[in-house]
Design an enzyme around this catalytic site. Sequence first.
Site, mmCIF file in Angstrom:
data_model
loop_
_atom_site.group_PDB
_atom_site.id
_atom_site.type_symbol
_atom_site.label_atom_id
_atom_site.label_comp_id
_atom_site.label_asym_id
_atom_site.label_seq_id
_atom_site.Cartn_x
_atom_site.Cartn_y
_atom_site.Cartn_z
ATOM 1 N N LYS A 287 30.101 -8.839 56.696
ATOM 2 C CA LYS A 287 29.133 -7.706 57.282
ATOM 3 C C LYS A 287 29.799 -6.815 57.947
ATOM 4 O O LYS A 287 30.374 -6.710 59.049
ATOM 5 C CB LYS A 287 28.209 -8.435 58.408
ATOM 6 C CG LYS A 287 27.072 -7.596 58.761
ATOM 7 C CD LYS A 287 26.497 -8.049 60.240
ATOM 8 C CE LYS A 287 25.746 -7.249 60.692
ATOM 9 N NZ LYS A 287 26.325 -5.795 61.018
ATOM 10 N N GLY B 175 33.260 -10.261 69.203
ATOM 11 C CA GLY B 175 32.245 -9.590 69.734
ATOM 12 C C GLY B 175 31.614 -10.036 71.099
ATOM 13 O O GLY B 175 32.495 -10.697 71.666
ATOM 14 N N SER B 176 30.463 -9.853 71.374
ATOM 15 C CA SER B 176 29.710 -10.120 72.589
ATOM 16 C C SER B 176 29.531 -11.802 72.693
ATOM 17 O O SER B 176 29.454 -12.286 71.803
ATOM 18 C CB SER B 176 28.775 -9.510 72.856
ATOM 19 O OG SER B 176 27.542 -9.958 72.074
ATOM 20 N N GLY C 84 25.951 -12.199 71.261
ATOM 21 C CA GLY C 84 26.014 -12.061 69.560
ATOM 22 C C GLY C 84 26.701 -13.357 69.144
ATOM 23 O O GLY C 84 26.206 -13.994 68.341
ATOM 24 N N GLY C 85 28.019 -13.411 69.731
ATOM 25 C CA GLY C 85 28.453 -14.796 69.116
ATOM 26 C C GLY C 85 27.847 -16.233 69.134
ATOM 27 O O GLY C 85 27.680 -16.959 68.476
ATOM 28 N N GLU D 282 35.123 -15.275 68.562
ATOM 29 C CA GLU D 282 35.907 -14.638 69.621
ATOM 30 C C GLU D 282 35.256 -13.764 70.564
ATOM 31 O O GLU D 282 34.588 -12.662 70.012
ATOM 32 C CB GLU D 282 37.365 -14.165 69.043
ATOM 33 C CG GLU D 282 38.285 -14.013 69.893
ATOM 34 C CD GLU D 282 38.244 -12.498 70.332
ATOM 35 O OE1 GLU D 282 37.835 -12.252 71.685
ATOM 36 O OE2 GLU D 282 39.213 -11.658 69.927
ATOM 37 N N CYS E 51 39.923 -7.198 74.000
ATOM 38 C CA CYS E 51 39.376 -8.432 74.436
ATOM 39 C C CYS E 51 40.152 -9.098 75.485
ATOM 40 O O CYS E 51 39.804 -9.647 76.249
ATOM 41 C CB CYS E 51 39.602 -9.553 73.034
ATOM 42 S SG CYS E 51 39.291 -9.023 71.473
ATOM 43 N N GLU F 54 32.361 -9.819 82.262
ATOM 44 C CA GLU F 54 33.058 -8.574 81.723
ATOM 45 C C GLU F 54 32.192 -7.451 81.785
ATOM 46 O O GLU F 54 31.119 -7.457 81.586
ATOM 47 C CB GLU F 54 33.540 -9.196 80.317
ATOM 48 C CG GLU F 54 34.357 -8.084 79.535
ATOM 49 C CD GLU F 54 34.786 -8.363 78.181
ATOM 50 O OE1 GLU F 54 34.100 -9.488 77.689
ATOM 51 O OE2 GLU F 54 35.547 -7.853 77.506
#
Lengths: 528, 528
Positions: free
Chosen positions: A183, A240-241, A244-245, A264, A301, A392
């Site tokens: 994606k 990603g965030s 989202g994850g 991650e 990250c 974060e």
Amino acid sequence: MITGKNYIGSQLKAGGTKTVKTFNPQLNIENPWVFTEATTEEIEEAVALANQAFTSYKKCSGLEKAQFLNAIADEILALGDELLVQYCSESGFPRGRAEGERGRMIGQLRSFAVMLTEGSWVQATIDTAIPDRQPAPKEDLRKMLVPLGPIVVFGSSNFPFAFSTAGGDTASALASGCPVIVKSHSMHIGTGEMVASAIIKAAQKTNMPEGVFSNLVGGGRTLGTSLVKHPLVKGVGFTGSISGGRALCDLAAQRPEPIPVFAEMGSVNPVVLLPEALKVNSQKWAAAYAGSITLGAGQFCTNPGLLLAVKGAELNDFETELTTAIEKIEPLCMLHSTMQADFEKGIAEKESQKGVSKVAQFKGEVLPNYGRQTILKVSGEEFLKNESLSHEVFGPFSILVECEDEVQLIQIINKLDGQLTGTIISEEKELQKHQAVIFALQNRVGRLIFNGVPTGVEVCASMLHGGPYPASSDSRFTAVGTHAVYRWVRPLSYQNWPDDLLPAELQNNNPLQISRTVNNKLTLAGCD
Amino acid sequence: MITGKNYIGSQLKAGGTKTVKTFNPQLNIENPWVFTEATTEEIEEAVALANQAFTSYKKCSGLEKAQFLNAIADEILALGDELLVQYCSESGFPRGRAEGERGRMIGQLRSFAVMLTEGSWVQATIDTAIPDRQPAPKEDLRKMLVPLGPIVVFGSSNFPFAFSTAGGDTASALASGCPVIVKSHSMHIGTGEMVASAIIKAAQKTNMPEGVFSNLVGGGRTLGTSLVKHPLVKGVGFTGSISGGRALCDLAAQRPEPIPVFAEMGSVNPVVLLPEALKVNSQKWAAAYAGSITLGAGQFCTNPGLLLAVKGAELNDFETELTTAIEKIEPLCMLHSTMQADFEKGIAEKESQKGVSKVAQFKGEVLPNYGRQTILKVSGEEFLKNESLSHEVFGPFSILVECEDEVQLIQIINKLDGQLTGTIISEEKELQKHQAVIFALQNRVGRLIFNGVPTGVEVCASMLHGGPYPASSDSRFTAVGTHAVYRWVRPLSYQNWPDDLLPAELQNNNPLQISRTVNNKLTLAGCD
């Protein structure tokens, strides 16, 4: 060169009506290319092709897969300057970063090719038969790793090359023998399409099965959701965030057949500054950290977002040095106007919390979408009371926590969420005295760093890029380095299987000359 | 000797008011002992103790942990006959099975001790520094496996020794450096308490930290739910039904911090009987399968519950032979009256489905709670239409599916859920012709067996006991064999860490003399 279409296997398709564009943060304008989102039918076709490709791709030898990965690297390099220009126009990153990150992407692909050529990564384990064992004979058992099936990869925003279309997730999944459906990340769809074209060319040149790779465009969450829920998809890679994850992990866990998701996600990468080190080297560490916090506009990250130290004269000196260093550095362009807005909002939110004050911020004028690096400060007591301070802020930001004493410092570490990295800045002599700090930190992180900065993630077998939740969704795996392949494989045992029908990796005479564990001993020798 | 209490670490506690009893299926009566369920406070205390124990237990050397595991084995043996009597009274298994399974439990504990003593299992991986590398220096990186934290183990019904209190999950978790809290299986709480007492004695004799092991009693789902949801618990091991395992997976996935659950659940273990093999050896295979289906009253995860073959004279002969063999075998006592009732219900349900007929069933009288072995039959066409026919009936049962042709056989395999094992009964010559069957089967299973029976799970490094969902919740791991330890560990990287502060496994001179991967080469040598 940009078509704006999806790669459904080797076919460029754009049957849909919804379109999206990307953004050039340096110029602060929309890019000209129009990308068509994949339709439900195109998604279905890509997954069906991947599943079909799996039946032959999983039988490819290590050498064949290595040729494929090397060919991808070659084809990406063959795209030349045009690819770098595209990358810059969709990321705001400077040319040097584009070249560096391309080198990293190429290096990753080739490192998996080396691993495949050598071949021992399948962890072949053999226990030979003992027909006369009492009370029952021992059967011959042989085990090796085999691929899971079609894997979905979500491109990341902050690594358009190294963690996107042909990045670490794709390279490791293809290395394992799994077809990949990417994606494309919505911020750099054009870059993604160019890289995808290189993968498709490489697949054709090395006779890989149609459908071994597809690249899909999607605006909202529909594409990702459809892919993760698809019964033929067997695993997911995401960078990603946390929100989202976690959403993907939840979707995958709720499937009739749950599948593994390696996400991650977020990390503030705590750094503990011990007093002796600051006494001896406060200027050096201030400069190093000013550099690490602002590297790539802080969009890593492993950006050090949390500096922990016990209050005192040494810390005051460090703070002064850090302020000087931070204020001198020229800000950089962020990935997107929305990222820059989120960054400012994140700082404002932190600054509005009780007891938080500003230590340093770049003071000059900045262009639109540039991130003004900022350091805030708070006492250990307030930090402990306010969980939101440990979250974060994505960008060139760090919060300095002034602890009352080492007991409080350890209390803070113990309360932290899981982290990718934890760093100790220390004189070697004093480290013995602070074992409790190290043990606390070790419990919360995937990688422990001594006297360095967490940014700069080496691609090698001993790298662990991952960590306790929410640094990653499964701390038992890494996203970087050749061991990332272990996310996409499962062991398969063969019992009493005829030698000539066994995979070469498990045959008696060890035709591939790989390291194998035979009857509990590592060896290159054959067996029978 | 049975106190009926919970072990909260080394303390026997029974502050609660709810009690449960176990059942003797051979005598068809309740057992005399009264067990007190753990209270909320006792659960909390056990978890807190485990978490506290983790800080010191994770630092134990491999040798110390090996001594602990060997001491557990010794203390279990020291319980002598009394333990075997207890086991039989709570399982209905005969004395021989009790002895055999005790041997397996002891063997498992000792095999992990051997693994720990050797030490290479931590997969130490070292990439040394290259200070003058261009464009940036390479840092020194060293990685090894470290334990996750407190693990909850759910005892299984069908292995009161080998997969319960001191079974494979407990042994592997303790080997990894994780404290363990066992939820005793409600069918054999007394056996569990006796084994727990041996673990506690062993922990004390080898100076293990208080709380490294606890053993809790619970009647309903409250205990298990509380443990899986507890924030200090970091992983779960389970052996049992699909519904039970899935419920735990869902709970764990919904936690604020999701944790890994390794659930070994249902499997019908398909067996493909190829025509040449039946022609040459139908009597031999009928006898072997009658034995495998009825072994331990069919109460094995690897019981062959699905026999697949293409219709023809060979299959007719096999069916006749199987009927003769099945009807001759004396039924055995099942684990519990509820299990026996579920078994009968399961058969009745299958028998009532369209196209299903009875092939064989033991015809004589049986005692209460004994399982009357049964073979049903259905055509491939009906089997494909009716998914419920592929679900497990726990007990001495198998369904024979008469396929129209090999195309239909492969269609059936492709539609099956994930399985622990898949077996091919074949003449070696004919196997080459049936590659498509093998490839289909390989996709659905964790272990492929050639000309054998799936029951009898060897405990060795090359065993894979697990498989695609729902055979297990994560096909990337095994529940049996020394590699089961990898469920409870995560890699941790050290960057530029001072040699004397590194764990021994990662120090330059390789003091433990373990196999390590240094700069991508496996070696016993030191490095610097």
